[in-house]
Write an enzyme that holds these catalytic residues in place. Structure first.
Site, PDB file in Angstrom:
ATOM      1  CB  CYS A 112      -6.337  -5.420 -54.361  1.00 53.01           C
ATOM      2  SG  CYS A 112      -6.415  -3.701 -53.933  1.00 53.01           S
ATOM      3  CG  HIS A 249      -7.603  -5.419 -58.529  1.00 53.80           C
ATOM      4  ND1 HIS A 249      -8.739  -5.242 -57.786  1.00 53.80           N
ATOM      5  CD2 HIS A 249      -6.747  -4.443 -58.135  1.00 53.80           C
ATOM      6  CE1 HIS A 249      -8.572  -4.206 -56.967  1.00 53.80           C
ATOM      7  NE2 HIS A 249      -7.372  -3.698 -57.169  1.00 53.80           N
ATOM      8  CG  ASN A 279      -9.277  -0.384 -56.232  1.00 50.11           C
ATOM      9  OD1 ASN A 279      -9.671  -1.480 -55.824  1.00 50.11           O
ATOM     10  ND2 ASN A 279      -7.997  -0.046 -56.247  1.00 50.11           N
TER      11      ASN A 279
END
Ligand code: ACO
Length: 322
Positions: A112, A249, A279
């Site tokens: 990520c 994020h 996500n």
């Protein structure tokens, strides 16, 4: 010399899968997914879509906004843990798709944190005068590595790509970045197969897909991001009251809310796209950034804090003047 974001772009697959559709695939409910994560829907790539194709589309849009052509680009980095193939790397595929030649092009597998890692490296190249106009991309087709029978992970992830054009500038743009990692947490979030360890487990149909100990990841993420916010502000000598937008994020709404609380920032000043995108790992920050730039929320001259946390664990931040 600074580096400054001159354009943003993004790409999302057409196919949207709602929580209601997830209910038909695994034993879950819209209510569970929404209340634990904030996610309402996600985009999933179709067979014709790939990480390099989505990256190139996002990059094309960012280049259009920045008013630059392929000839101007002298650095390409793609954060991704879902490359099309192992090599050639995705950034070279983006070069080929966009007609960019003869410059560094590489991808980063920091999960990520891939986009923020890429942004920090591109910033250093520009500040040192080694590049003038970089493409920094985050892109994922996580749907290809998710175990679609595992309800604890498959409801969380989505596909997409986001990109920025980062240009040399005499005006301040990126003020500071922080990158960090701690490999001792590797087992909490992983895709534990690959060319060196082997794909046997995947071939045998066992334990295929992203593995995550969600509750433990949650705790470390909240603590680490809280520390990271302080470190970033200290390093830049900037007070938290100067921040106009938090662009975090997008993994989980509750993690995002904790970061906003730490900054005393109302949720109106936080860009939240997790409900729409799920996500998307390395793609999530540049995707969120592009959404808020294009809908007019983020304006030139405003101060932005980007922060991320992902598998490894890896984490990072960037404080910048847009
Ligand atoms: N639907 C319904 N029930 C479910 C589902 C589902 N999709 N998934 C799990 N459950 C059940 C579990 O089986 C468990 O049941 P049990 O109590 O009978 O055993 C119960 O729900 C609670 O499970 P937990 O895992 O404890 O749920 P939690 O509240 O921790 O929420 C979640 C899980 C959403 C994954 C949360 O832990 C989280 O967000 N963690 C952080 C993940 C993260 O941020 N990852 C991203 C960082 S890295 C990256 O972006 C790749």
């Amino acid at each position: 010399m600074y580096s400054r974001i001159a354009g943003t772009g993004s790409y999302l697959p057409d196919r949207v899968v709602t929580n209601a559709e997830m209910e038909t695939m695994v034993e879950t409910t819209d209510e569970w997914i929404r209340s634990r994560t904030g996610i309402e829907r996600r985009h999933l790539a179709s067979a014709h879509e790939s990480t390099s194709q989505m990256s190139a589309e996002a990059a094309r849009r960012a280049m259009e906004m920045a008013g630059v052509t392929a000839d101007d680009i002298d650095f390409v980095v793609v954060g991704t843990c879902t490359p099309d193939i192992l090599f050639p790397n995705v950034a070279t595929m983006v070069q080929d798709r966009l007609g960019i030649h003869d410059c560094p092009a590489f991808s980063l597998e920091t999960a990520c944190s891939g986009f923020v890692y890429g942004l920090s490296i591109a910033d250093k190249y520009i500040r040192l005068g080694e590049a003038k106009c970089a493409l920094v991309i985050g892109a994922e087709t996580l749907s290809r590595i998710v175990d679609w029978t595992d309800r604890t992970t498959c409801v969380l992830f989505g596909d997409g790509a986001g990109a920025v054009v980062l240009k040399a500038s005499e005006e301040p743009g990126i003020l500071t970045t922080i990158l960090s990692a701690d490999g001792k947490y590797g087992d909490l979030l992983s895709f534990p197969m690959g060319p060196s360890r082997g794909f046997d487990a995947l071939r045998a149909g066992a334990a295929g897909g992203i593995q995550m100990k969600g509750a433990e990841v949650f705790k470390v993420a909240v603590n680490t991001l809280s520390r990271l916010v302080d470190q970033t502000l200290d390093k830049a000598g900037v007070d938290k009251s100067a921040i106009d937008w938090l662009v975090p994020h997008q993994a989980n709404l509750r993690i995002i809310q904790a970061a906003a609380k730490k900054l005393d920032l109302p949720m109106e000043q936080v860009v939240v796209t997790v409900q729409e995108h799920g996500n998307t790992s390395a793609a999530s920050i540049p995707l969120a950034l592009d959404v808020a730039v294009r809908d007019g929320r983020i304006k030139p001259g405003q101060t932005l804090l980007l922060e991320t946390f992902g598998g490894g664990f890896t984490w990072g931040s960037a404080l910048l003047k847009f």
